[in-house]
Design an enzyme around this catalytic site. Structure first.
Site, PDB file in Angstrom:
ATOM      1  N   ILE A 150       0.838  -1.203   0.000  1.00 42.48           N
ATOM      2  CA  ILE A 150       0.000   0.000   0.000  1.00 42.48           C
ATOM      3  C   ILE A 150       0.870   1.249   0.000  1.00 42.48           C
ATOM      4  O   ILE A 150       0.653   2.197  -0.744  1.00 42.48           O
ATOM      5  CB  ILE A 150      -0.936   0.003   1.229  1.00 42.48           C
ATOM      6  CG1 ILE A 150      -2.024  -1.056   1.037  1.00 42.48           C
ATOM      7  CG2 ILE A 150      -1.558   1.397   1.435  1.00 42.48           C
ATOM      8  CD1 ILE A 150      -2.965  -1.201   2.199  1.00 42.48           C
ATOM      9  N   THR A 190       6.976 -19.555 -12.599  1.00 45.02           N
ATOM     10  CA  THR A 190       6.907 -18.163 -13.081  1.00 45.02           C
ATOM     11  C   THR A 190       5.629 -17.452 -12.620  1.00 45.02           C
ATOM     12  O   THR A 190       5.498 -16.254 -12.819  1.00 45.02           O
ATOM     13  CB  THR A 190       6.941 -18.096 -14.617  1.00 45.02           C
ATOM     14  OG1 THR A 190       5.765 -18.728 -15.134  1.00 45.02           O
ATOM     15  CG2 THR A 190       8.176 -18.774 -15.181  1.00 45.02           C
ATOM     16  N   THR A 193       5.726 -14.209 -10.653  1.00 45.18           N
ATOM     17  CA  THR A 193       6.192 -13.111 -11.510  1.00 45.18           C
ATOM     18  C   THR A 193       5.036 -12.586 -12.360  1.00 45.18           C
ATOM     19  O   THR A 193       4.829 -11.372 -12.473  1.00 45.18           O
ATOM     20  CB  THR A 193       7.349 -13.590 -12.415  1.00 45.18           C
ATOM     21  OG1 THR A 193       8.446 -13.945 -11.577  1.00 45.18           O
ATOM     22  CG2 THR A 193       7.782 -12.525 -13.402  1.00 45.18           C
ATOM     23  N   CYS A 383      34.793   3.644  15.095  1.00 43.44           N
ATOM     24  CA  CYS A 383      33.866   4.463  15.881  1.00 43.44           C
ATOM     25  C   CYS A 383      33.741   3.899  17.301  1.00 43.44           C
ATOM     26  O   CYS A 383      34.674   4.015  18.076  1.00 43.44           O
ATOM     27  CB  CYS A 383      32.526   4.581  15.160  1.00 43.44           C
ATOM     28  SG  CYS A 383      31.663   6.101  15.583  1.00 43.44           S
ATOM     29  N   GLN A 387      36.387   3.640  20.557  1.00 45.01           N
ATOM     30  CA  GLN A 387      36.081   4.081  21.923  1.00 45.01           C
ATOM     31  C   GLN A 387      36.331   2.964  22.940  1.00 45.01           C
ATOM     32  O   GLN A 387      36.926   3.197  23.997  1.00 45.01           O
ATOM     33  CB  GLN A 387      34.634   4.589  21.989  1.00 45.01           C
ATOM     34  CG  GLN A 387      34.408   5.810  21.077  1.00 45.01           C
ATOM     35  CD  GLN A 387      32.958   6.290  21.037  1.00 45.01           C
ATOM     36  OE1 GLN A 387      32.057   5.672  21.590  1.00 45.01           O
ATOM     37  NE2 GLN A 387      32.735   7.420  20.372  1.00 45.01           N
ATOM     38  N   HIS A 509      34.085   6.432  10.010  1.00 38.45           N
ATOM     39  CA  HIS A 509      33.683   5.162   9.400  1.00 38.45           C
ATOM     40  C   HIS A 509      34.359   4.969   8.041  1.00 38.45           C
ATOM     41  O   HIS A 509      33.778   5.317   7.013  1.00 38.45           O
ATOM     42  CB  HIS A 509      32.165   5.119   9.234  1.00 38.45           C
ATOM     43  CG  HIS A 509      31.430   5.045  10.526  1.00 38.45           C
ATOM     44  ND1 HIS A 509      31.126   3.843  11.129  1.00 38.45           N
ATOM     45  CD2 HIS A 509      30.966   6.014  11.350  1.00 38.45           C
ATOM     46  CE1 HIS A 509      30.489   4.074  12.254  1.00 38.45           C
ATOM     47  NE2 HIS A 509      30.383   5.384  12.423  1.00 38.45           N
ATOM     48  N   GLU A 511      34.629   2.430   6.385  1.00 36.87           N
ATOM     49  CA  GLU A 511      33.927   1.438   5.546  1.00 36.87           C
ATOM     50  C   GLU A 511      33.039   2.082   4.478  1.00 36.87           C
ATOM     51  O   GLU A 511      32.665   1.430   3.512  1.00 36.87           O
ATOM     52  CB  GLU A 511      33.113   0.473   6.409  1.00 36.87           C
ATOM     53  CG  GLU A 511      31.899   1.048   7.130  1.00 36.87           C
ATOM     54  CD  GLU A 511      32.207   1.606   8.522  1.00 36.87           C
ATOM     55  OE1 GLU A 511      33.361   2.020   8.772  1.00 36.87           O
ATOM     56  OE2 GLU A 511      31.265   1.648   9.346  1.00 36.87           O
TER      57      GLU A 511
HETATM   58  N1  GLN Z   1      27.801   5.391  20.281  1.00 36.69           N
HETATM   59  C1  GLN Z   1      29.021   6.047  19.944  1.00 36.69           C
HETATM   60  C2  GLN Z   1      28.852   7.540  19.760  1.00 36.69           C
HETATM   61  O1  GLN Z   1      27.761   8.008  19.556  1.00 36.69           O
HETATM   62  C3  GLN Z   1      29.641   5.425  18.706  1.00 36.69           C
HETATM   63  C4  GLN Z   1      28.841   5.692  17.469  1.00 36.69           C
HETATM   64  C5  GLN Z   1      29.203   4.772  16.345  1.00 36.69           C
HETATM   65  O2  GLN Z   1      29.874   3.764  16.548  1.00 36.69           O
HETATM   66  N2  GLN Z   1      28.735   5.082  15.155  1.00 36.69           N
HETATM   67  O3  GLN Z   1      29.809   8.258  19.775  1.00 36.69           O
END
Ligand code: GLN
Length: 535
Positions: A150, A190, A193, A383, A387, A509, A511
């Site tokens: 929908i 099929t 489909t 990230c 930490q 990040h 990645e």
């Molecule tokens: N939670 C952590 C922060 O806000 C790490 C965030 C994360 O890994 N993207 O800083």
């Protein structure tokens, strides 16, 4: 030239790889010499996926401009090798929010606001706006969800309307469906489909091409049947059997003659021949048997691997370039806390801890960082992964017993990770983190500087917390190197441990910027170290 529009819809079921197909099509057309734009339309009501659980949505993919977007944008960027912007992804939520705020402002005084034309016009404005902004020759638009939902109806209605507005000769509808296999009779079916095409026709759209996904080989007879019942040309039925590598998809499409068909049908006169040689070589390199490197990926949502899509792909890019096979072994951080799943850590050649939010599993991640530090196992922290590496260092090296991030313990005696100052006054949850591209300056002679071979880099961010500068000096004296910081020196971006083969964490990040042909330098170094230290 006048832009050509390729509209991708999905039929039968979701999760059959519509995004990858759209991305691969984009690559083929780029290879044929066209400027390609790509956009994802998500019918759900959230303004963006930033506030959704990874269990609901998978990874949140962050763009240069800080937009928090659907993970399909990761496929688009990786395959087509482009950098997308905020206008490449929007949701029903954004469309409604815009129209409702205009209504409150009085822009429609006296009128009744309706799905058609108000919501549809706003959708149209965004599709045409993105086409214009990018100046693309070919605009790929993927509609999320499955035909028959929908909530996706206004989007499909817009595609139908656009056919007349931009000219029938300039639009092309690609319907991606699924062919189920019935084990008892050994048959591919099929019918679903056919039904899904009927559903599409009821909205006024006839597909120009059908991409038929299947887990089993699809023969010519099946394709003929689809062509007949769904009213498309025979060579516009493209069977696509599940492959072991995502990066094979463009080759499958090319070998099935897809780009030739598109060039002819859309009258793309300027087309050159596609040079798929580099992709063929990439896929061959990926396929070739090689020694295996085992990476333990310590996460919170590991049963849903889509949650770490870009991390997984980045590991593969770096593995191909390092001539190894990467075996990713997923570890539940919360299980480590119960003394489970440690054999995966102990058997790993490298440990990777990706980003995350919230306290669940955090102690397990800290323990994994400790293991990597004490046993000199290559470690990459992204990230939150950076930490926890700092929290472990504080506890294990500096003997700050209750060191923590104030995200997890507001009254920690040693808040070595703390809320960024600009975050203190923020109360809204959506789109309010430190998001998108920021510059990081690298300290010469460090592992980070060596990996990048540059002095300054720009990386994508998504976080609220940061390394607490009160502790910088003490950490440094104890052997932690702050190898990357923001240009004004106020934010720690990369940390590494001096006396360790490779233990590095970054606040950003990486990645999101790794590409199949250009693996990210930090992933490259991590896999190189894991290969070298392999036991
Ligand atoms: N939670 C952590 C922060 O806000 C790490 C965030 C994360 O890994 N993207 O800083």
């Amino acid at each position: 030239m006048i832009a050509k529009y390729l509209f991708f819809t999905g039929g039968v079921v979701s999760s059959v790889g519509k995004g990858v197909t759209a991305a691969a099509t984009g690559l083929l057309l780029k290879e044929r010499g066209f400027k390609v734009a790509v956009q994802k339309l998500d019918p759900y009501i959230n303004v963006d996926p930033g506030t959704m659980s990874p269990y609901q949505h998978g990874e949140v993919y962050v763009l240069d401009d800080g937009a928090e977007t659907d993970l399909d944008l990761g496929h688009y960027e990786r395959f087509i090798d482009i950098r997308l912007s905020r206008s490449s992804n929007f949701t029903s939520g954004q469309v409604y929010a815009e129209i409702i705020s205009k209504e409150r402002r009085g822009d429609f005084l006296g009128g009744t606001i309706q799905v058609i034309p108000h919501i549809t016009n706003e959708i149209k404005r965004r599709v045409l706006g993105n086409a214009k902004e990018t100046g693309a020759d070919v605009v790929i638009v993927e509609v999320g969800g499955t035909v028959g939902d929908i909530e996706s109806q206004p989007f499909l209605e817009v595609l139908r309307q656009l056919r007349n507005e931009v000219g029938r000769e300039n639009v092309f509808f690609i319907h991606v469906t699924w062919l189920p296999y019935i084990k008892a009779t050994g048959e591919i079916k099929t019918k679903p489909t056919q039904h899904s095409v009927v559903e599409l026709r009821a909205i006024g759209i006839s597909p120009s091409m059908i991409i038929a996904r299947s887990d089993y080989p699809v023969d010519g007879e099946i394709c003929d049947k689809i062509a007949l019942f769904c009213d498309v040309e025979k060579n516009a039925v493209v069977p696509m059997v599940t492959s072991d590598s995502l990066y094979e998809v463009p080759l499958l499409l090319e070998d099935a003659g897809m780009s030739d068909y598109l060039v002819e049908r859309l009258n793309l006169k300027a087309a050159r021949q596609a040079n798929m040689k580099p992709w063929r070589e990439l896929v061959e390199r990926a396929r070739k048997p090689k020694p295996t490197v085992k990476i333990a990926l310590v996460g919170k949502y590991v049963e849903l691997q889509d949650a770490y899509m870009s991390v997984r792909e980045s590991l593969h890019h770096a593995a191909i370039a390092n001539d190894v096979e990467v075996e990713i072994n997923w570890v539940h951080a919360a299980e480590l806390e119960k003394d489970k799943e440690w054999d995966v850590i102990r058997n790993a050649d490298g440990i990777l801890t990706p980003g995350g939010f919230g306290a669940r599993g955090v102690e397990g991640k800290i323990a994994a960082a400790r293991y990597a530090r004490e046993n000199k196992v290559p470690y990459l922290g992204l990230c939150l992964g950076m930490q926890v590496m700092c929290i472990d260092f504080a506890r294990g090296v500096l003997n700050y017993e209750d060191a923590n991030s104030s995200e997890f313990d507001r009254s920690a005696k040693y808040p070595v990770i703390d809320l960024m100052s600009e975050q203190h006054s923020i109360t809204d949850m959506g789109g309010t983190m430190r998001l998108g591209l920021y510059t990081c300056e690298l300290q010469a002679g460090t592992k980070a500087a060596k990996a990048y071979g540059e002095k300054r880099v720009e990386e994508r961010h998504r976080h609220r917390f940061e390394f607490n500068n009160t502790y910088r000096k003490i950490f440094e004296d104890a052997g932690m190197v702050f190898s990357g910081v923001s240009p004004d020196g106020s934010l720690v971006e990369i940390v590494e441990i001096k006396e360790h083969p490779f233990m590095l964490g970054c606040q950003f990040h990486p990645e999101f910027l790794s590409r199949p042909m250009r693996p990210h330098p930090l992933f490259m170094e991590f896999i190189r170290a894991a290969k070298k230290e392999k036991r």
